[in-house]
Design a protein around this motif. Structure first.
Motif, PDB file in Angstrom:
ATOM      1  N   ASP A 454       0.916  -1.074  -0.066  1.00 40.57           N
ATOM      2  CA  ASP A 454       0.002   0.013  -0.104  1.00 40.57           C
ATOM      3  C   ASP A 454       1.027   1.297   0.087  1.00 40.57           C
ATOM      4  OD1 ASP A 454      -1.733   2.012   0.283  1.00 40.57           O
ATOM      5  OD2 ASP A 454      -2.809   1.380   2.004  1.00 40.57           O
ATOM      6  N   VAL A 455       0.846   2.011  -1.078  1.00 45.15           N
ATOM      7  CA  VAL A 455       1.844   3.070  -1.311  1.00 45.15           C
ATOM      8  C   VAL A 455       1.438   4.062  -0.196  1.00 45.15           C
ATOM      9  CG1 VAL A 455       2.455   4.955  -2.859  1.00 45.15           C
ATOM     10  CG2 VAL A 455       2.389   2.423  -3.783  1.00 45.15           C
ATOM     11  N   GLU A 456      -0.145   4.408  -0.124  1.00 42.58           N
ATOM     12  CA  GLU A 456      -0.547   5.434   0.780  1.00 42.58           C
ATOM     13  C   GLU A 456      -0.155   5.227   2.202  1.00 42.58           C
ATOM     14  OE1 GLU A 456      -2.763   8.973   0.451  1.00 42.58           O
ATOM     15  OE2 GLU A 456      -2.506   7.506  -1.325  1.00 42.58           O
ATOM     16  N   ALA A 457      -0.176   4.034   2.464  1.00 44.46           N
ATOM     17  CA  ALA A 457       0.032   3.756   4.125  1.00 44.46           C
ATOM     18  C   ALA A 457       1.563   4.023   4.256  1.00 44.46           C
ATOM     19  CB  ALA A 457      -0.191   2.277   4.187  1.00 44.46           C
ATOM     20  N   CYS A 458       2.681   3.664   3.133  1.00 44.25           N
ATOM     21  CA  CYS A 458       3.858   3.863   3.351  1.00 44.25           C
ATOM     22  C   CYS A 458       4.252   5.240   3.467  1.00 44.25           C
ATOM     23  CB  CYS A 458       4.732   3.353   2.191  1.00 44.25           C
ATOM     24  SG  CYS A 458       4.815   1.334   2.124  1.00 44.25           S
ATOM     25  N   LEU A 459       3.707   6.304   2.642  1.00 46.67           N
ATOM     26  CA  LEU A 459       3.931   7.521   2.915  1.00 46.67           C
ATOM     27  C   LEU A 459       3.375   8.268   4.089  1.00 46.67           C
ATOM     28  CD1 LEU A 459       3.223   8.804  -1.067  1.00 46.67           C
ATOM     29  CD2 LEU A 459       5.468   8.357   0.189  1.00 46.67           C
ATOM     30  N   GLU A 460       2.114   7.817   4.425  1.00 50.48           N
ATOM     31  CA  GLU A 460       1.545   8.178   5.588  1.00 50.48           C
ATOM     32  C   GLU A 460       2.629   7.945   6.823  1.00 50.48           C
ATOM     33  OE1 GLU A 460      -2.085   6.663   5.626  1.00 50.48           O
ATOM     34  OE2 GLU A 460      -3.055   8.145   4.406  1.00 50.48           O
ATOM     35  N   ASN A 461       2.971   6.673   6.816  1.00 51.02           N
ATOM     36  CA  ASN A 461       3.875   6.317   7.882  1.00 51.02           C
ATOM     37  C   ASN A 461       5.195   7.074   8.171  1.00 51.02           C
ATOM     38  OD1 ASN A 461       2.581   4.205   8.658  1.00 51.02           O
ATOM     39  ND2 ASN A 461       3.509   2.677   7.436  1.00 51.02           N
ATOM     40  N   LEU A 462       5.693   7.302   6.834  1.00 48.92           N
ATOM     41  CA  LEU A 462       6.735   8.452   6.733  1.00 48.92           C
ATOM     42  C   LEU A 462       6.312   9.692   7.373  1.00 48.92           C
ATOM     43  CD1 LEU A 462       9.621   9.095   5.921  1.00 48.92           C
ATOM     44  CD2 LEU A 462       8.731   9.444   4.027  1.00 48.92           C
ATOM     45  N   VAL A 463       5.305  10.340   6.986  1.00 48.93           N
ATOM     46  CA  VAL A 463       4.843  11.712   7.313  1.00 48.93           C
ATOM     47  C   VAL A 463       4.824  11.548   9.035  1.00 48.93           C
ATOM     48  CG1 VAL A 463       2.774  13.350   7.423  1.00 48.93           C
ATOM     49  CG2 VAL A 463       3.627  12.481   5.467  1.00 48.93           C
ATOM     50  N   GLU A 464       4.148  10.642   9.817  1.00 49.48           N
ATOM     51  CA  GLU A 464       4.019  10.308  10.978  1.00 49.48           C
ATOM     52  C   GLU A 464       5.320  10.281  11.728  1.00 49.48           C
ATOM     53  OE1 GLU A 464       1.861   7.426  14.280  1.00 49.48           O
ATOM     54  OE2 GLU A 464       1.546   7.091  12.136  1.00 49.48           O
ATOM     55  N   ALA A 465       6.255   9.451  11.054  1.00 43.99           N
ATOM     56  CA  ALA A 465       7.754   9.579  11.680  1.00 43.99           C
ATOM     57  C   ALA A 465       8.337  10.706  11.820  1.00 43.99           C
ATOM     58  CB  ALA A 465       8.368   8.310  10.763  1.00 43.99           C
ATOM     59  N   LEU A 466       8.110  11.461  10.571  1.00 47.43           N
ATOM     60  CA  LEU A 466       8.740  12.858  10.413  1.00 47.43           C
ATOM     61  C   LEU A 466       8.191  13.890  11.596  1.00 47.43           C
ATOM     62  CD1 LEU A 466       9.081  13.087   6.543  1.00 47.43           C
ATOM     63  CD2 LEU A 466      11.069  13.151   8.140  1.00 47.43           C
ATOM     64  N   GLU A 467       6.838  13.938  11.641  1.00 54.30           N
ATOM     65  CA  GLU A 467       6.283  14.496  12.625  1.00 54.30           C
ATOM     66  C   GLU A 467       6.709  14.082  14.142  1.00 54.30           C
ATOM     67  OE1 GLU A 467       2.054  14.080  11.894  1.00 54.30           O
ATOM     68  OE2 GLU A 467       2.194  15.722  10.370  1.00 54.30           O
ATOM     69  N   THR A 468       6.847  13.079  14.296  1.00 52.23           N
ATOM     70  CA  THR A 468       7.255  12.400  15.687  1.00 52.23           C
ATOM     71  C   THR A 468       8.692  12.827  15.832  1.00 52.23           C
ATOM     72  OG1 THR A 468       5.807  10.753  15.642  1.00 52.23           O
ATOM     73  CG2 THR A 468       7.672  10.437  17.212  1.00 52.23           C
ATOM     74  N   ALA A 469       9.537  12.987  14.917  1.00 50.13           N
ATOM     75  CA  ALA A 469      10.919  13.262  14.904  1.00 50.13           C
ATOM     76  C   ALA A 469      10.892  14.719  15.066  1.00 50.13           C
ATOM     77  CB  ALA A 469      11.815  12.923  13.858  1.00 50.13           C
ATOM     78  N   LYS A 470      10.136  15.483  14.429  1.00 45.62           N
ATOM     79  CA  LYS A 470      10.232  16.962  14.916  1.00 45.62           C
ATOM     80  C   LYS A 470       9.957  17.296  16.012  1.00 45.62           C
ATOM     81  CE  LYS A 470       7.933  20.976  13.107  1.00 45.62           C
ATOM     82  NZ  LYS A 470       6.794  21.602  11.946  1.00 45.62           N
ATOM     83  N   GLN A 471       8.797  16.516  16.768  1.00 48.07           N
ATOM     84  CA  GLN A 471       8.144  16.957  17.990  1.00 48.07           C
ATOM     85  C   GLN A 471       9.370  16.493  19.124  1.00 48.07           C
ATOM     86  OE1 GLN A 471       5.697  18.587  18.890  1.00 48.07           O
ATOM     87  NE2 GLN A 471       6.362  18.545  21.124  1.00 48.07           N
ATOM     88  N   ALA A 472      10.026  15.329  18.769  1.00 45.40           N
ATOM     89  CA  ALA A 472      11.128  14.914  19.950  1.00 45.40           C
ATOM     90  C   ALA A 472      12.395  15.932  19.787  1.00 45.40           C
ATOM     91  CB  ALA A 472      11.575  13.553  19.344  1.00 45.40           C
ATOM     92  N   ALA A 473      12.571  16.274  18.638  1.00 48.93           N
ATOM     93  CA  ALA A 473      13.789  17.376  18.429  1.00 48.93           C
ATOM     94  C   ALA A 473      13.386  18.610  19.099  1.00 48.93           C
ATOM     95  CB  ALA A 473      14.038  17.607  16.821  1.00 48.93           C
ATOM     96  N   LYS A 474      12.199  19.029  19.255  1.00 47.34           N
ATOM     97  CA  LYS A 474      11.666  20.201  19.793  1.00 47.34           C
ATOM     98  C   LYS A 474      11.656  20.102  21.190  1.00 47.34           C
ATOM     99  CE  LYS A 474       7.765  23.412  20.169  1.00 47.34           C
ATOM    100  NZ  LYS A 474       6.535  23.709  19.711  1.00 47.34           N
ATOM    101  N   SER A 475      11.251  18.722  21.555  1.00 48.31           N
ATOM    102  CA  SER A 475      11.517  18.721  23.222  1.00 48.31           C
ATOM    103  C   SER A 475      12.884  18.413  23.700  1.00 48.31           C
ATOM    104  CB  SER A 475      10.641  17.387  23.290  1.00 48.31           C
ATOM    105  OG  SER A 475       9.253  17.445  22.979  1.00 48.31           O
ATOM    106  N   LYS A 476      13.761  17.694  22.772  1.00 45.86           N
ATOM    107  CA  LYS A 476      15.038  17.775  23.259  1.00 45.86           C
ATOM    108  C   LYS A 476      15.731  19.248  23.534  1.00 45.86           C
ATOM    109  CE  LYS A 476      19.230  15.472  21.985  1.00 45.86           C
ATOM    110  NZ  LYS A 476      19.998  14.430  20.886  1.00 45.86           N
ATOM    111  N   ALA A 477      15.300  20.062  22.452  1.00 46.95           N
ATOM    112  CA  ALA A 477      15.963  21.354  22.396  1.00 46.95           C
ATOM    113  C   ALA A 477      15.635  22.094  23.682  1.00 46.95           C
ATOM    114  CB  ALA A 477      15.454  22.142  21.178  1.00 46.95           C
ATOM    115  N   GLU A 478      14.168  21.837  24.058  1.00 45.49           N
ATOM    116  CA  GLU A 478      13.601  22.654  25.266  1.00 45.49           C
ATOM    117  C   GLU A 478      14.402  22.202  26.300  1.00 45.49           C
ATOM    118  OE1 GLU A 478       9.430  22.050  24.826  1.00 45.49           O
ATOM    119  OE2 GLU A 478       9.265  23.617  23.529  1.00 45.49           O
ATOM    120  N   GLU A 479      14.413  20.698  26.510  1.00 43.03           N
ATOM    121  CA  GLU A 479      15.085  20.222  27.676  1.00 43.03           C
ATOM    122  C   GLU A 479      16.599  20.687  27.748  1.00 43.03           C
ATOM    123  OE1 GLU A 479      15.450  17.635  31.128  1.00 43.03           O
ATOM    124  OE2 GLU A 479      13.862  18.551  29.917  1.00 43.03           O
TER     125      GLU A 479
END
Length: 515
Positions: A454-479
């Motif tokens: 499922d191509v759609e599912a793979c791209l959505e997984n990537l988007v979710e992973a990027l958003e998670t990484a973005k939030q984690a990086a933001k939290s790490k910077a604040e910490e």
């Protein structure tokens, strides 16, 4: 026709004669002094040479004091491979990289014939096992064997053989060897302290990594620059000879883990059709053994030292940096760094390879032993390396492999999902510009997890992973910001406390003086 009894009589006489010859030869070997026996053998061979119209030339696998395998021996082996399959009764078989083609060579003591411009030649392959009394280390392999090819021809063809035929064998053997070449991945064996000459230095397996520059996730312009550089190097033998440099080139690949350094090496090997020698420095006993390893490396090869900053503490500077950084990190980081330092100390006890030895290996006199080689270092932390190790002339080209860009993502989307465009591409481009994710992590998210792909599912997984990484990086910077603020406050408190103590001490001293 002769009577049957006559034939049996003649056979019996021949057997008796052969048995007598063996008996006298045994007596001769056992009771005649060695010096006298050597003289008798010398003149016997000379007498036979006068009587025989044939000449013999022996081509040893290792000759004289050379530390490398004879190129002529290898060329003869390749040249005779085609005739071996047609004439020899006992053969040795080996498979090529694609596992479909088979190369057949003569087994020991087999003989085949060859012809050249009307002249007939005989080739024999032989093997001699070393006795305990034979100590000529220069002519023997580490396994106690000496292999050779013996060429026999009529003396009237001497000039034809020496002037033309041997050159013909050399050139044809090279062509056949290139056509049938099976590329390999080598690794050096750990030294066991043995002093045997020519112990087996390298072990190998077939190299069939599928990576190519087409599938490499990186900027197209940068990719083209590297490909052009590699092809130019491969075709520059005469140029390197003209400018007086060894035909080699150094590459430094650096960047965070998962950015494709090892994949890049595989793509380089596939592009150039080179063998890969993966050198593990911690298994090398000392600088002398390092030179022996270099001598055993063939041309058309890539010598790889991965994670050079972790292989050995070659400069002594990294430990000092670790000790300085321990004061700034938290307790978990301290424990990890202490563990790494202890590991390095242990490695240093096992290996005595020095920075000087390594520099001589890649850029000194010993680096010219052979040609058409690439030397590749990889590291996650380029700032930890000694400048002398990575300067131009040693590591000629520095290639940074960083986090995945949108151009790299498009290559991966094409490879994994057969996609050139999609409505989610714009979102992914925005997220990649705001966060850091390695090509390895992007590829994992694009890999289909079920049979439906499922191509759609793979791209959505990537988007979710990027958003998670973005939030984690933001939290790490604040910490980290919070920790720095706490550290600054603590320092200010310590300073204020010291100031108060100093004031109290001064007041006390003043009171004492008044009293």
């Amino acid at each position: 026709m002769f009577p049957m009894g006559y034939a049996f009589g003649k056979t019996s006489d021949l057997g008796t004669t052969i048995a007598s010859l063996f008996f006298f030869y045994t007596i001769f070997e056992r009771y005649v002094p060695r010096r006298l026996r050597a003289r008798v053998e010398k003149y016997t061979h000379r007498l036979l040479g006068f009587l025989s119209p044939y000449i013999q030339i022996v081509f040893n696998e290792y000759t004289g004091e050379r530390l490398e395998r004879s190129r002529l021996y290898s060329a003869i082996q390749s040249y005779l491979s085609s005739d071996s399959s047609k004439q020899a009764k006992r053969l040795q078989a080996d498979t090529l990289l694609n596992s479909k083609s088979i190369v057949l060579t003569m087994d020991d003591y087999e003989e085949i014939t060859d012809s050249y411009q009307g002249a007939k030649m005989w080739w024999v392959v032989g093997r001699i096992v070393r006795n305990d009394s034979q100590n000529n280390f220069y002519h023997w392999r580490g396994d106690g064997e000496r292999r050779y090819y013996k060429l026999t021809f009529h003396k009237k063809h001497r000039e034809l053989v020496t002037d033309l035929y041997l050159n013909h064998v050399m050139e044809e053997g090279k062509k056949i060897r290139i056509q049938n070449r099976q590329r390999r991945l080598y690794t050096n064996n750990r030294s066991d302290g043995a002093s045997r000459y020519r112990e087996k230095m390298w072990s190998h397996v077939s190299f069939d990594h599928p990576a190519s520059f087409r599938t490499l996730a990186m900027d197209p312009e940068k990719k083209k620059e590297i490909v052009d550089d590699l092809i130019t190097f491969r075709e520059s033998k005469d140029y390197y000879q003209e400018i007086g440099k060894a035909w080699k080139r150094g590459y430094l690949l650096y960047g965070p883990p998962g950015t494709g350094k090892s994949t890049m090496i595989a793509a380089m090997a596939n592009l150039l059709e080179y063998d890969v020698y993966d050198l593990e420095l911690t298994s090398v006993k000392d600088n002398i053994e390092l030179r022996k390893l270099l001598i055993e490396v063939s041309s058309k090869s890539i010598i790889v030292i991965e994670d050079i900053d972790c292989s050995l503490d070659l400069t002594g500077q990294r430990k000092k940096k670790d000790e300085d950084n321990e004061e700034e990190g938290d307790q978990e980081d301290k424990n990890l760094k202490i563990k790494n330092v202890r590991k390095e100390v242990k490695v240093d006890k096992e290996s005595k390879v020095t920075l000087s030895g390594l520099l001589n290996f890649i850029d000194g006199l010993w680096s010219s032993c052979g040609g058409e080689r690439l030397i590749v270092f990889t590291t996650n932390y380029v700032d930890r390396l000694d400048p002398a190790l990575i300067r131009r002339g040693r590591m000629d080209k520095h290639v940074e492999l960083s986090y995945c860009t949108f151009e790299g993502f498009k290559v991966l989307a094409k490879n994994y999902l057969r996609l050139d465009s999609h409505k989610l591409f714009e979102t992914i481009e925005q997220l990649l510009s705001e966060t850091q994710m390695t090509p390895a992590d992007v590829a994992e998210n694009l890999t289909p997890k079920n049979a439906s792909r499922d191509v759609e599912a793979c791209l959505e997984n990537l988007v979710e992973a990027l958003e998670t990484a973005k939030q984690a990086a933001k939290s790490k910077a604040e910490e980290e910001k919070r920790k720095r603020s706490i550290k600054v406050e603590n320092k200010q408190r310590q300073t204020s406390s010291k100031d108060e103590e100093a004031k109290e001490e001064l007041v006390g001293q003043s009171s004492t003086l008044k009293n």
